[in-house]
Design a protein around this motif. Structure first.
Motif, mmCIF file in Angstrom:
data_model
loop_
_atom_site.group_PDB
_atom_site.id
_atom_site.type_symbol
_atom_site.label_atom_id
_atom_site.label_comp_id
_atom_site.label_asym_id
_atom_site.label_seq_id
_atom_site.Cartn_x
_atom_site.Cartn_y
_atom_site.Cartn_z
ATOM 1 N N GLU A 92 43.272 46.973 40.261
ATOM 2 C CA GLU A 92 43.301 45.862 39.321
ATOM 3 C C GLU A 92 44.728 45.432 38.977
ATOM 4 O O GLU A 92 44.978 44.252 38.727
ATOM 5 N N LEU A 93 45.681 46.363 39.008
ATOM 6 C CA LEU A 93 47.066 45.979 38.728
ATOM 7 C C LEU A 93 47.636 45.148 39.869
ATOM 8 O O LEU A 93 48.369 44.186 39.640
ATOM 9 N N VAL A 94 47.318 45.525 41.104
ATOM 10 C CA VAL A 94 47.755 44.717 42.247
ATOM 11 C C VAL A 94 47.118 43.338 42.179
ATOM 12 O O VAL A 94 47.771 42.320 42.432
ATOM 13 N N GLN A 95 45.843 43.287 41.826
ATOM 14 C CA GLN A 95 45.145 42.006 41.732
ATOM 15 C C GLN A 95 45.768 41.101 40.676
ATOM 16 O O GLN A 95 46.031 39.916 40.918
ATOM 17 N N LYS A 96 46.051 41.653 39.492
ATOM 18 C CA LYS A 96 46.644 40.862 38.421
ATOM 19 C C LYS A 96 48.037 40.365 38.813
ATOM 20 O O LYS A 96 48.391 39.206 38.564
ATOM 21 N N ALA A 97 48.824 41.252 39.441
ATOM 22 C CA ALA A 97 50.172 40.866 39.862
ATOM 23 C C ALA A 97 50.116 39.799 40.946
ATOM 24 O O ALA A 97 50.897 38.842 40.945
ATOM 25 N N ALA A 98 49.193 39.949 41.902
ATOM 26 C CA ALA A 98 49.073 38.983 42.988
ATOM 27 C C ALA A 98 48.661 37.612 42.460
ATOM 28 O O ALA A 98 49.191 36.582 42.884
ATOM 29 N N MET A 99 47.728 37.580 41.520
ATOM 30 C CA MET A 99 47.297 36.306 40.957
ATOM 31 C C MET A 99 48.413 35.614 40.199
ATOM 32 O O MET A 99 48.443 34.384 40.093
ATOM 33 N N ALA A 100 49.357 36.406 39.670
ATOM 34 C CA ALA A 100 50.498 35.830 38.954
ATOM 35 C C ALA A 100 51.650 35.484 39.888
ATOM 36 O O ALA A 100 52.670 34.973 39.434
ATOM 37 N N GLY A 101 51.524 35.783 41.184
ATOM 38 C CA GLY A 101 52.560 35.434 42.144
ATOM 39 C C GLY A 101 53.690 36.428 42.239
ATOM 40 O O GLY A 101 54.775 36.094 42.727
ATOM 41 N N VAL A 102 53.483 37.674 41.788
ATOM 42 C CA VAL A 102 54.517 38.708 41.839
ATOM 43 C C VAL A 102 54.603 39.276 43.248
ATOM 44 O O VAL A 102 53.620 39.817 43.751
ATOM 45 N N PRO A 103 55.777 39.215 43.917
ATOM 46 C CA PRO A 103 55.870 39.691 45.294
ATOM 47 C C PRO A 103 56.139 41.185 45.438
ATOM 48 O O PRO A 103 55.877 41.764 46.494
ATOM 49 N N VAL A 104 56.663 41.839 44.375
ATOM 50 C CA VAL A 104 57.019 43.258 44.462
ATOM 51 C C VAL A 104 56.454 43.984 43.245
ATOM 52 O O VAL A 104 56.738 43.608 42.103
ATOM 53 N N LEU A 105 55.664 45.029 43.504
ATOM 54 C CA LEU A 105 55.100 45.859 42.444
ATOM 55 C C LEU A 105 55.539 47.293 42.683
ATOM 56 O O LEU A 105 55.299 47.848 43.759
ATOM 57 N N ALA A 106 56.176 47.890 41.677
ATOM 58 C CA ALA A 106 56.676 49.257 41.789
ATOM 59 C C ALA A 106 56.058 50.109 40.693
ATOM 60 O O ALA A 106 56.085 49.729 39.521
ATOM 61 N N ALA A 107 55.507 51.260 41.084
ATOM 62 C CA ALA A 107 54.881 52.170 40.138
ATOM 63 C C ALA A 107 55.573 53.518 40.191
ATOM 64 O O ALA A 107 55.985 53.969 41.264
ATOM 65 N N VAL A 108 55.678 54.169 39.047
ATOM 66 C CA VAL A 108 56.318 55.471 39.030
ATOM 67 C C VAL A 108 55.380 56.569 39.503
ATOM 68 O O VAL A 108 55.815 57.692 39.767
ATOM 69 N N SER A 109 54.091 56.244 39.639
ATOM 70 C CA SER A 109 53.125 57.225 40.115
ATOM 71 C C SER A 109 52.434 56.687 41.373
ATOM 72 O O SER A 109 52.934 55.766 42.018
ATOM 73 N N ALA A 110 51.282 57.257 41.702
ATOM 74 C CA ALA A 110 50.644 56.986 42.993
ATOM 75 C C ALA A 110 49.855 55.678 42.993
ATOM 76 O O ALA A 110 49.328 55.266 41.955
ATOM 77 N N PRO A 111 49.748 55.039 44.147
ATOM 78 C CA PRO A 111 48.810 53.924 44.300
ATOM 79 C C PRO A 111 47.463 54.457 44.776
ATOM 80 O O PRO A 111 47.369 55.571 45.298
ATOM 81 N N SER A 112 46.439 53.662 44.605
ATOM 82 C CA SER A 112 45.133 54.003 45.174
ATOM 83 C C SER A 112 45.014 53.385 46.560
ATOM 84 O O SER A 112 45.777 52.484 46.941
ATOM 85 N N SER A 113 44.042 53.848 47.333
ATOM 86 C CA SER A 113 43.852 53.319 48.680
ATOM 87 C C SER A 113 43.513 51.839 48.645
ATOM 88 O O SER A 113 43.986 51.057 49.483
ATOM 89 N N LEU A 114 42.688 51.431 47.671
ATOM 90 C CA LEU A 114 42.298 50.027 47.588
ATOM 91 C C LEU A 114 43.466 49.156 47.145
ATOM 92 O O LEU A 114 43.579 48.002 47.564
ATOM 93 N N ALA A 115 44.341 49.710 46.310
ATOM 94 C CA ALA A 115 45.543 48.969 45.908
ATOM 95 C C ALA A 115 46.428 48.694 47.114
ATOM 96 O O ALA A 115 46.955 47.590 47.282
ATOM 97 N N VAL A 116 46.582 49.693 47.985
ATOM 98 C CA VAL A 116 47.392 49.520 49.192
ATOM 99 C C VAL A 116 46.760 48.478 50.108
ATOM 100 O O VAL A 116 47.450 47.597 50.645
ATOM 101 N N SER A 117 45.448 48.540 50.272
ATOM 102 C CA SER A 117 44.763 47.580 51.140
ATOM 103 C C SER A 117 44.944 46.160 50.640
ATOM 104 O O SER A 117 45.220 45.234 51.423
ATOM 105 N N LEU A 118 44.800 45.950 49.331
ATOM 106 C CA LEU A 118 44.942 44.608 48.777
ATOM 107 C C LEU A 118 46.380 44.124 48.889
ATOM 108 O O LEU A 118 46.629 42.968 49.236
#
Length: 297
Positions: A225-251
Motif C-alpha cells: 500500500e505504501l508503494v501504491q500511494k507513492a506511485a499514485m502521487a508520482g514519487v519515483p524513489v521510495l526508500a525504507a529503513v526496513s524490508a519490502p514485501s514481495s508484492l511491494a517489489v512487484s508493483l
C-alpha cells in the motif's frame, strides 16, 4: 497546517528490571491513537485510527489514494467538528468535508463506508487488481538521479526531524526529500500509511502533485500500500529503513519506481530501477552509470 489535538499523553507505568525483579513507578509519554471519522457531504465515508495532527492532509492523501480526489480544489471545505473527551478536552475526531459540485468526490464516492486501522492501508479496495487499476501512468520516464551519498544521510535526517518520536518511541514517519537531500515535508503517525497519506495530502494541498524528482523515505517497512500511494502521487524513489514485501517489489517494478529497503548506511538493497542511483557527486549529471551494488558510502 499545524497539529490539532494532542499528539502525546503522559501515563503511569512501572519500570521493571528483568534481571533482579525490582520495580519502580515512573511516568511515560505515549503517542496518541484516536479515531478520525471522515464525512463527505454529510455522509460517513470512513473511520481511520490515527495520531491527531495534519488531519486535513491525512484526509486529502487518503482520498487521493482511493482514487476519489485528483486536486485539492475538489474540496470546498474541511472542518473539524469538536467533541469532548473524558477529560473535558476537545478531541477533533470528526472531519466534515464538502465536495465541489460536479467533482468525482461528489459524484462517485465509494458506495459503502469502510473502516481502516493504523496498520491497514488497502482497506476499502475490493481487490489487489482494483488497487493496481488506480495507479496512474508509470514512472519510467522520471529522469531523477540520486547520489548514494545523499541516500546515506536521509535516515538520520528523517529521525532528527521526528520530534514526537523522540518523546514516545512509538510513531512512524514519512519524509519527502528532493534529489539533493533537502527535506520538503515530514509527517508522523502511529500508522505508516497515515504518515504517507499526510505527506501526499500536503503535496496535493500545495499543488505539487505529481511529486516528480522526489525521494520518499519511510521509517518502517515498504508494504504494497505504501508503494501504491507513492506511485499514485508520482514519487519515483521510495526508500525504507526496513524490508519490502514481495508484492511491494512487484508493483514497484511494474510502475517504474526505484524501491530501496534496509537503508541503513553504509548499505542498502535496491529492488528496482537501481539505474537512478549514482556514485557520490554524480546526481546532477546526465548519462552517468548506475551504482550496481547500491552500497551507500
Amino acid at each position: 497546517m499545524g497539529p490539532v489535538g494532542r499528539v502525546t499523553v503522559r501515563a503511569r507505568t512501572t519500570r521493571l528490571d528483568l534481571d533482579d525483579g525490582s520495580a519502580r513507578a515512573r511516568a511515560d509519554t505515549l503517542a496518541v491513537e484516536e479515531p478520525l471519522q471522515l464525512e463527505v457531504d454529510g455522509e460517513q465515508l470512513t473511520v481511520t485510527m490515527r495520531t491527531p495532527g495534519d488531519d486535513v492532509d491525512l484526509a486529502l492523501g487518503f482520498l487521493h489514494a482511493e482514487g476519489l480526489l485528483t486536486a485539492a480544489e475538489d474540496v470546498v471545505s474541511a472542518v473539524h467538528c469538536t467533541d469532548l473527551g473524558p477529560d473535558g478536552e476537545p478531541t477533533y475526531n470528526l472531519l466534515r468535508i464538502a465536495a465541489r459540485p460536479g467533482s468525482r468526490l461528489a459524484g462517485e464516492r465509494v458506495a459503502r463506508p469502510f473502516t481502516t486501522t493504523s496498520a491497514c492501508g488497502v482497506c476499502g479496495s475490493a481487490s489487489v487488481e482494483d488497487v493496481l487499476a488506480r495507479v496512474p501512468a508509470p514512472l519510467h520516464a522520471d529522469p531523477v538521479r540520486v547520489g548514494t551519498d545523499v541516500l546515506a544521510g536521509l535516515p538520520d535526517t528523517l529521525r532528527a526531524a521526528q520530534s514526537a518520536f523522540e518523546r514516545t518511541g512509538g510513531l512512524h514517519a514519512a519524509g519527502l526529500f528532493d534529489a539533493t537531500g533537502a527535506l520538503r515535508c515530514l509527517r508522523e503517525d502511529v500508522g505508516r500509511h497515515n504518515a504517507v497519506d499526510k505527506v501526499v495530502g500536503w503535496g496535493l494541498r500545495e499543488g505539487l502533485l505529481p511529486l516528480r524528482g522526489s525521494v520518499l523515505v519511510v521509517s518502517g517497512r515498504a508494504s504494497f500500500e505504501l508503494v501504491q500511494k507513492a506511485a499514485m502521487a508520482g514519487v519515483p524513489v521510495l526508500a525504507a529503513v526496513s524490508a519490502p514485501s514481495s508484492l511491494a517489489v512487484s508493483l514497484a517494478r511494474e510502475v517504474g519506481m526505484t524501491l530501496l529497503g534496509f537503508v541503513r548506511p553504509p548499505r542498502a538493497n535496491a529492488y528496482s530501477r537501481e539505474d537512478r542511483l549514482v556514485p557520490p557527486g554524480a546526481s546532477g549529471e546526465t548519462g552517468v552509470g548506475a551504482c550496481p551494488t547500491a552500497v551507500l558510502t
